[in-house]
Scaffold this active site. Structure first.
Site, PDB file in Angstrom:
ATOM      1  N   ASN A 180      -5.953 -25.214  15.389  1.00 52.71           N
ATOM      2  CA  ASN A 180      -4.709 -25.984  15.305  1.00 52.71           C
ATOM      3  C   ASN A 180      -4.991 -27.171  14.389  1.00 52.71           C
ATOM      4  O   ASN A 180      -5.663 -28.119  14.783  1.00 52.71           O
ATOM      5  CB  ASN A 180      -4.305 -26.451  16.713  1.00 52.71           C
ATOM      6  CG  ASN A 180      -3.097 -27.379  16.684  1.00 52.71           C
ATOM      7  OD1 ASN A 180      -2.483 -27.595  15.631  1.00 52.71           O
ATOM      8  ND2 ASN A 180      -2.748 -27.942  17.830  1.00 52.71           N
ATOM      9  N   TRP A 181      -4.477 -27.070  13.177  1.00 50.85           N
ATOM     10  CA  TRP A 181      -4.800 -28.104  12.182  1.00 50.85           C
ATOM     11  C   TRP A 181      -3.956 -29.370  12.362  1.00 50.85           C
ATOM     12  O   TRP A 181      -4.144 -30.348  11.629  1.00 50.85           O
ATOM     13  CB  TRP A 181      -4.602 -27.546  10.761  1.00 50.85           C
ATOM     14  CG  TRP A 181      -5.647 -26.536  10.371  1.00 50.85           C
ATOM     15  CD1 TRP A 181      -6.672 -26.064  11.158  1.00 50.85           C
ATOM     16  CD2 TRP A 181      -5.793 -25.892   9.097  1.00 50.85           C
ATOM     17  NE1 TRP A 181      -7.435 -25.163  10.457  1.00 50.85           N
ATOM     18  CE2 TRP A 181      -6.920 -25.030   9.189  1.00 50.85           C
ATOM     19  CE3 TRP A 181      -5.084 -25.939   7.894  1.00 50.85           C
ATOM     20  CZ2 TRP A 181      -7.349 -24.246   8.115  1.00 50.85           C
ATOM     21  CZ3 TRP A 181      -5.507 -25.144   6.825  1.00 50.85           C
ATOM     22  CH2 TRP A 181      -6.627 -24.318   6.943  1.00 50.85           C
ATOM     23  N   LYS A 182      -2.999 -29.326  13.265  1.00 49.46           N
ATOM     24  CA  LYS A 182      -2.118 -30.473  13.543  1.00 49.46           C
ATOM     25  C   LYS A 182      -1.544 -31.010  12.217  1.00 49.46           C
ATOM     26  O   LYS A 182      -1.348 -30.235  11.288  1.00 49.46           O
ATOM     27  CB  LYS A 182      -2.881 -31.527  14.350  1.00 49.46           C
ATOM     28  CG  LYS A 182      -3.488 -30.906  15.629  1.00 49.46           C
ATOM     29  CD  LYS A 182      -3.960 -31.886  16.641  1.00 49.46           C
ATOM     30  CE  LYS A 182      -4.519 -31.123  17.852  1.00 49.46           C
ATOM     31  NZ  LYS A 182      -4.958 -31.982  18.940  1.00 49.46           N
ATOM     32  N   HIS A 199       2.828 -27.485  22.972  1.00 50.19           N
ATOM     33  CA  HIS A 199       1.606 -28.294  22.883  1.00 50.19           C
ATOM     34  C   HIS A 199       1.855 -29.673  23.497  1.00 50.19           C
ATOM     35  O   HIS A 199       2.940 -30.232  23.362  1.00 50.19           O
ATOM     36  CB  HIS A 199       1.177 -28.431  21.420  1.00 50.19           C
ATOM     37  CG  HIS A 199      -0.196 -29.005  21.279  1.00 50.19           C
ATOM     38  ND1 HIS A 199      -0.437 -30.353  21.378  1.00 50.19           N
ATOM     39  CD2 HIS A 199      -1.410 -28.410  21.095  1.00 50.19           C
ATOM     40  CE1 HIS A 199      -1.746 -30.562  21.239  1.00 50.19           C
ATOM     41  NE2 HIS A 199      -2.349 -29.396  21.070  1.00 50.19           N
ATOM     42  N   GLU A 214       1.048 -32.540  22.642  1.00 46.86           N
ATOM     43  CA  GLU A 214       1.468 -33.604  21.716  1.00 46.86           C
ATOM     44  C   GLU A 214       2.971 -33.530  21.462  1.00 46.86           C
ATOM     45  O   GLU A 214       3.623 -34.541  21.207  1.00 46.86           O
ATOM     46  CB  GLU A 214       0.651 -33.521  20.425  1.00 46.86           C
ATOM     47  CG  GLU A 214      -0.755 -34.065  20.642  1.00 46.86           C
ATOM     48  CD  GLU A 214      -1.823 -33.470  19.759  1.00 46.86           C
ATOM     49  OE1 GLU A 214      -1.496 -32.808  18.758  1.00 46.86           O
ATOM     50  OE2 GLU A 214      -3.017 -33.659  20.087  1.00 46.86           O
ATOM     51  N   GLU A 223      -4.872 -26.450  28.149  1.00 40.61           N
ATOM     52  CA  GLU A 223      -5.278 -27.630  27.391  1.00 40.61           C
ATOM     53  C   GLU A 223      -5.035 -28.881  28.228  1.00 40.61           C
ATOM     54  O   GLU A 223      -3.942 -29.463  28.163  1.00 40.61           O
ATOM     55  CB  GLU A 223      -4.470 -27.731  26.092  1.00 40.61           C
ATOM     56  CG  GLU A 223      -4.746 -26.623  25.098  1.00 40.61           C
ATOM     57  CD  GLU A 223      -4.585 -27.103  23.660  1.00 40.61           C
ATOM     58  OE1 GLU A 223      -5.422 -26.748  22.844  1.00 40.61           O
ATOM     59  OE2 GLU A 223      -3.643 -27.860  23.370  1.00 40.61           O
ATOM     60  N   GLY A 263      -8.662 -34.363  21.965  1.00 41.07           N
ATOM     61  CA  GLY A 263      -8.917 -35.449  21.018  1.00 41.07           C
ATOM     62  C   GLY A 263      -9.803 -36.555  21.560  1.00 41.07           C
ATOM     63  O   GLY A 263      -9.918 -37.613  20.950  1.00 41.07           O
ATOM     64  N   SER A 295     -11.299 -30.674  22.838  1.00 42.73           N
ATOM     65  CA  SER A 295     -12.636 -31.129  22.435  1.00 42.73           C
ATOM     66  C   SER A 295     -13.692 -30.028  22.429  1.00 42.73           C
ATOM     67  O   SER A 295     -14.855 -30.276  22.743  1.00 42.73           O
ATOM     68  CB  SER A 295     -13.082 -32.304  23.319  1.00 42.73           C
ATOM     69  OG  SER A 295     -12.209 -33.402  23.148  1.00 42.73           O
ATOM     70  N   GLY A 328      -8.933 -28.018  17.884  1.00 42.99           N
ATOM     71  CA  GLY A 328      -8.241 -29.045  17.108  1.00 42.99           C
ATOM     72  C   GLY A 328      -9.140 -29.608  16.026  1.00 42.99           C
ATOM     73  O   GLY A 328      -9.361 -28.974  14.995  1.00 42.99           O
TER      74      GLY A 328
HETATM   75  P1  13P Z   1      -9.159 -31.243  19.925  1.00 38.73           P
HETATM   76  O1  13P Z   1     -10.031 -30.015  19.761  1.00 38.73           O
HETATM   77  O2  13P Z   1      -9.148 -32.136  18.745  1.00 38.73           O
HETATM   78  O3  13P Z   1      -9.444 -31.936  21.212  1.00 38.73           O
HETATM   79  O4  13P Z   1      -7.647 -30.704  20.044  1.00 38.73           O
HETATM   80  C1  13P Z   1      -7.375 -29.643  20.877  1.00 38.73           C
HETATM   81  C2  13P Z   1      -5.982 -29.211  20.679  1.00 38.73           C
HETATM   82  O5  13P Z   1      -5.054 -29.953  20.892  1.00 38.73           O
HETATM   83  C3  13P Z   1      -5.763 -27.839  20.186  1.00 38.73           C
HETATM   84  O6  13P Z   1      -4.436 -27.475  20.255  1.00 38.73           O
END
Ligand code: 13P
Length: 256
Positions: free
Chosen positions: A9-11, A96, A98, A167, A173, A212, A233
């Site tokens: 997930n490149w956000k 998600h 976020e 998640e 994060g 993470s 992420g």
């Molecule tokens: P991180 O791996 O940066 O914690 O993010 C996980 C995530 O939100 C994947 O969708």
């Protein structure tokens, strides 16, 4: 054998140049994927087409990070799952944390989006997870059950291809993943909850973990019997790290 998944997930990161470099490095370095492991990357919307082109003819799939709950219509600023499909996407991350946190998305919307994604021919990657406060107050299972029931209230089970992602919001994060024991416990809880609806579907449903995940903790997480892969992420933005996580997944015990 059950398929295992590694999804990046490149956000809201990337640009034309760095996306190309990242995916080309991954593509060049991945060993020939095992039959039971699938790899996908989910760039921001404007880069879907770029990634679909760059991954054409490779083993890497492409997905969106979100879709509309409608297939077409007067919904300014939204993106139809049909458009994602036409641009070469095969997946859509749904619900998600976020999006829940910053865009006010709720359980019902997540269910409708998952259904729209399926109707458009995409595989939804449905995200569930509790906050730190919910966990600390002993409400993790209540929250997971509520999110799951909302999503599965909309979608059928038997005929649909779905990926479920656990998640925990407190692990995203932060650099500190949930422990393998916590992850296994929650994955088992989720699978059992789905088995109440459809036992056979629950047994074959891939449940991936996100929060993470990095090369240094991937092996212990992927070793858990109910962990069918990872949703990655920040480590997915680093080609060497992502490749190392892939190797850990490939080296882990296949799921029967
Ligand atoms: P991180 O791996 O940066 O914690 O993010 C996980 C995530 O939100 C994947 O969708």
């Amino acid at each position: 054998m059950k398929k295992r998944w590694l999804i990046g997930n490149w956000k809201m990161h990337g640009d034309l140049e760095s996306n190309k470099a990242l995916v080309e490095t991954i593509r060049g370095a991945l060993p020939k994927p095992e039959d039971d492991i699938a790899v996908a990357v989910c760039p921001a919307f404007p880069y879907l087409f770029q990634l679909a082109e760059l991954t054409q003819g490779t083993e890497i799939g492409v997905g969106a990070q979100n879709v509309s709950d409608h297939l077409q219509g007067a919904y300014t600023g939204e993106t139809s799952p049909l458009m994602v499909r036409e641009l070469g996407g095969r997946f859509a991350i749904i619900g998600h944390s976020e999006r829940r946190q910053y865009q006010g998305e709720n359980d019902g919307l997540m269910g409708r989006k998952a259904l729209a994604a399926i109707d458009a021919g995409l595989i939804p990657v449905i995200c569930v997870g509790e906050t730190a406060e919910e966990r600390d107050s002993g409400r993790t299972h209540e929250v997971l059950a509520r999110q799951l029931d909302a999503a599965f209230g909309y979608i059928r089970t038997a005929h649909d291809e779905i990926i479920l992602a656990y998640e925990p919001r407190w692990a995203i994060g932060t650099g500190i993943a949930a422990t393998p024991e916590i992850i296994q416990g929650e994955h088992e809880f989720l699978r059992q909850r789905i088995a109440i609806r459809d036992r056979e579907f629950a047994a074959r449903l891939p449940i991936v973990y996100g929060g993470s995940v990095k090369a240094s903790n991937a092996a212990s997480i992927f070793a858990m019997p109910d962990v069918d892969g990872g949703l990655i992420g920040s480590a997915a933005l680093n080609a060497q790290e992502f490749i190392a996580i892939y190797r850990e997944l490939a080296a882990s015990q296949p799921k029967p």
